[in-house]
Design a protein around this motif. Structure first.
Motif, short mmCIF file in Angstrom:
data_model
loop_
_atom_site.label_atom_id
_atom_site.label_comp_id
_atom_site.label_asym_id
_atom_site.label_seq_id
_atom_site.Cartn_x
_atom_site.Cartn_y
_atom_site.Cartn_z
N CYS A 18 0.90 -1.25 0.05
CA CYS A 18 0.04 0.04 -0.11
C CYS A 18 0.68 1.23 -0.15
O CYS A 18 0.41 2.12 -0.76
CB CYS A 18 -1.00 -0.05 1.15
N ALA A 19 1.85 1.35 0.88
CA ALA A 19 2.71 2.43 1.00
C ALA A 19 3.49 2.50 -0.62
O ALA A 19 3.46 3.95 -0.90
CB ALA A 19 3.90 2.22 1.73
N LYS A 20 3.75 1.87 -1.34
CA LYS A 20 4.61 1.96 -2.62
C LYS A 20 3.33 2.33 -3.71
O LYS A 20 3.29 3.33 -4.25
CB LYS A 20 4.97 0.56 -3.30
N GLU A 21 2.12 1.96 -3.46
CA GLU A 21 1.07 2.34 -4.32
C GLU A 21 0.59 3.83 -3.80
O GLU A 21 0.30 4.51 -4.91
CB GLU A 21 -0.18 1.65 -4.04
N THR A 22 0.56 4.07 -2.30
CA THR A 22 0.31 5.51 -2.12
C THR A 22 1.28 6.58 -2.68
O THR A 22 0.93 7.69 -3.10
CB THR A 22 0.32 5.56 -0.57
N TYR A 23 2.49 6.07 -2.56
CA TYR A 23 3.22 6.90 -3.00
C TYR A 23 3.44 7.27 -4.63
O TYR A 23 3.57 8.21 -5.03
CB TYR A 23 4.86 6.19 -2.84
N THR A 24 2.99 6.12 -5.37
CA THR A 24 3.11 6.23 -6.76
C THR A 24 1.81 7.33 -7.16
O THR A 24 2.04 8.20 -7.94
CB THR A 24 3.00 4.93 -7.72
N ARG A 25 0.83 7.21 -6.34
CA ARG A 25 -0.49 7.93 -6.69
C ARG A 25 -0.37 9.38 -6.43
O ARG A 25 -0.91 10.13 -7.03
CB ARG A 25 -1.67 7.03 -5.94
N ASN A 26 0.57 9.52 -5.48
CA ASN A 26 0.65 11.01 -5.06
C ASN A 26 1.99 11.76 -5.50
O ASN A 26 2.41 12.64 -4.84
CB ASN A 26 0.52 11.19 -3.41
N ASN A 27 2.79 10.99 -6.34
CA ASN A 27 3.84 11.26 -6.73
C ASN A 27 5.17 11.80 -5.66
O ASN A 27 5.82 12.55 -5.74
CB ASN A 27 3.77 12.52 -7.55
N ALA A 28 4.97 10.82 -4.60
CA ALA A 28 5.94 10.92 -3.51
C ALA A 28 7.24 10.37 -3.98
O ALA A 28 7.26 9.27 -4.80
CB ALA A 28 5.31 10.60 -2.29
N VAL A 29 8.47 10.74 -3.17
CA VAL A 29 9.45 10.34 -3.55
C VAL A 29 10.07 9.54 -2.02
O VAL A 29 9.99 10.27 -1.21
CB VAL A 29 10.44 11.35 -3.73
N GLY A 30 10.64 8.34 -2.54
CA GLY A 30 11.24 7.66 -1.27
C GLY A 30 11.24 6.30 -1.63
O GLY A 30 10.43 5.75 -2.21
N THR A 31 12.04 5.39 -0.63
CA THR A 31 12.16 4.13 -0.71
C THR A 31 11.44 3.43 0.46
O THR A 31 11.36 3.88 1.32
CB THR A 31 13.67 3.56 -0.94
N ILE A 32 10.64 2.29 0.07
CA ILE A 32 9.84 1.83 0.95
C ILE A 32 10.52 0.29 1.19
O ILE A 32 10.79 -0.60 0.19
CB ILE A 32 8.45 1.43 0.49
#
Length: 354
Positions: A251-265
């Protein structure tokens, strides 16, 4: 091979060992919580756990195909004659786990459901009978019930994306879209503790060019921090995330992708398997294991966080006020202050002493 003491295993795992006669042919076990179980089973097979630490232990058993969570590529392979499903904490997750089990089934396969009475096996049995009316209780052992459904109907290939849902959360005028899966802490919306933590981050941001969100869940904190920075037209910092649970990592990876967030999970059982230093670390750590209060993960995190926090770096953490974290933060990091508290939650801030 030396036998493992039965008392070292969870009740559900002991109940399976008592009913090994139900197992035949190729074997898949979903929801393993103790890798010691594999030492007691004579055959190999597939063993899945959603817990990164348990998965790491499963990998050490060469005769078993270890899988981490519901999106492991190995789950799309082979067909199994016996599939054991251990009862998960969330009812909705059991529906997903049974769907996965049916996708792994061969023709005429047997599905075995095991869970503790106090954790809701009665309701779980009803969920099993909804897709396998022929299921029946075959044993009560170790405070558990064992249910068996013979000749279950195989299901199509399991796709985790079919179970993914989205919700919108808002804090301090900034909203983000958050991915959800059954069994995820944030699936029911923004919890009060995270809300309070985000409020303090809006009022007094962590001064860091790179941050780590420990026990990141669905990635709410990291995605919101970056969305807040974009809305204020300030420098956007990358926020890495770490969680022990497979669904959270997905979910964290999907959330980051949807919101154009940057970072490694990262998927990891605590900080021990993670390398690196961060100038800022934030967290809303869980304190439950099943139905029991369990602060051991957070206490371990606080004992080891100094080794991952840059000198002068800030830790920002929210927790239920009754939990004994303030003294640990002071002992292992430095002077601690309470940024906000409402009787139920407290937001702590501490800087690593140089």
């Amino acid at each position: 091979m030396q036998s493992v003491s039965g008392s070292a295993l969870p009740n559900s795992h002991q109940a399976l060992l008592k009913n090994q006669h139900l197992l035949s042919g190729s074997l898949a076990i979903l929801g393993v919580t103790s890798a010691q179980l594999l030492l007691e089973l004579p055959c190999g097979g597939l063993a899945m756990s959603e817990h990164a630490g348990v998965f790491a232990a499963l990998k050490r058993h060469e005769s078993w195909n270890a899988c981490f969570g519901y999106d492991d590529p190995a789950l799309a392979e082979n067909r199994y004659d016996s599939i054991v499903v251990f009862l998960p904490k969330a009812r909705a997750e059991l529906e997903m786990r049974i769907a996965l089990a049916r996708s792994l089934a061969s023709d005429n396969a047997r599905l075995i459901l095991i869970g503790e009475k106090k954790e809701g096996i009665g309701g779980g049995a009803k969920q099993l009978k909804a897709v396998a009316p022929q299921a029946s209780k075959v044993d009560s052992a170790r405070h558990c019930q064992v249910w068996s459904a013979e000749s279950i109907e195989p299901a199509p290939v399991f796709q985790i994306q079919d179970w993914l849902g989205w919700s919108r959360v808002e804090c301090s005028g900034v909203s983000i879209e958050v991915a959800g899966l059954p069994g995820i802490f944030s699936q029911d919306g923004l919890d009060k503790g995270t809300q309070m933590l985000l409020d303090t981050l809006a009022e007094q941001p962590v001064e860091a060019e790179r941050m780590l969100d420990f026990a990141c869940g669905a990635g709410v904190i990291g995605a919101w921090i970056q969305a807040w920075s974009v809305a204020r037209e300030t420098a956007v910092v990358s926020v890495d995330g770490i969680d022990v649970q497979s669904q959270a990592v997905i979910c964290a990876k999907e959330t980051y992708t949807r919101n154009n967030a940057v970072g490694t999970i990262f998927a990891s059982d605590g900080l021990a398997g993670i390398e690196g230093l961060w100038p800022g670390i934030v967290s809303n750590p869980p304190f439950h294991t099943g139905v029991k209060t369990d602060t051991s993960m957070t206490e371990q995190f606080l004992r080891g966080v100094r080794g991952h926090l840059q000198p002068g770096g800030e830790l920002r953490l929210v927790a239920n006020s009754f939990l004994p974290y303030e003294a640990l933060i002071k002992r292992h990091i430095g002077r601690v202050e309470r940024l906000r508290e409402d009787g139920r939650f407290t937001v702590y801030r501490a800087f690593r002493e140089l």
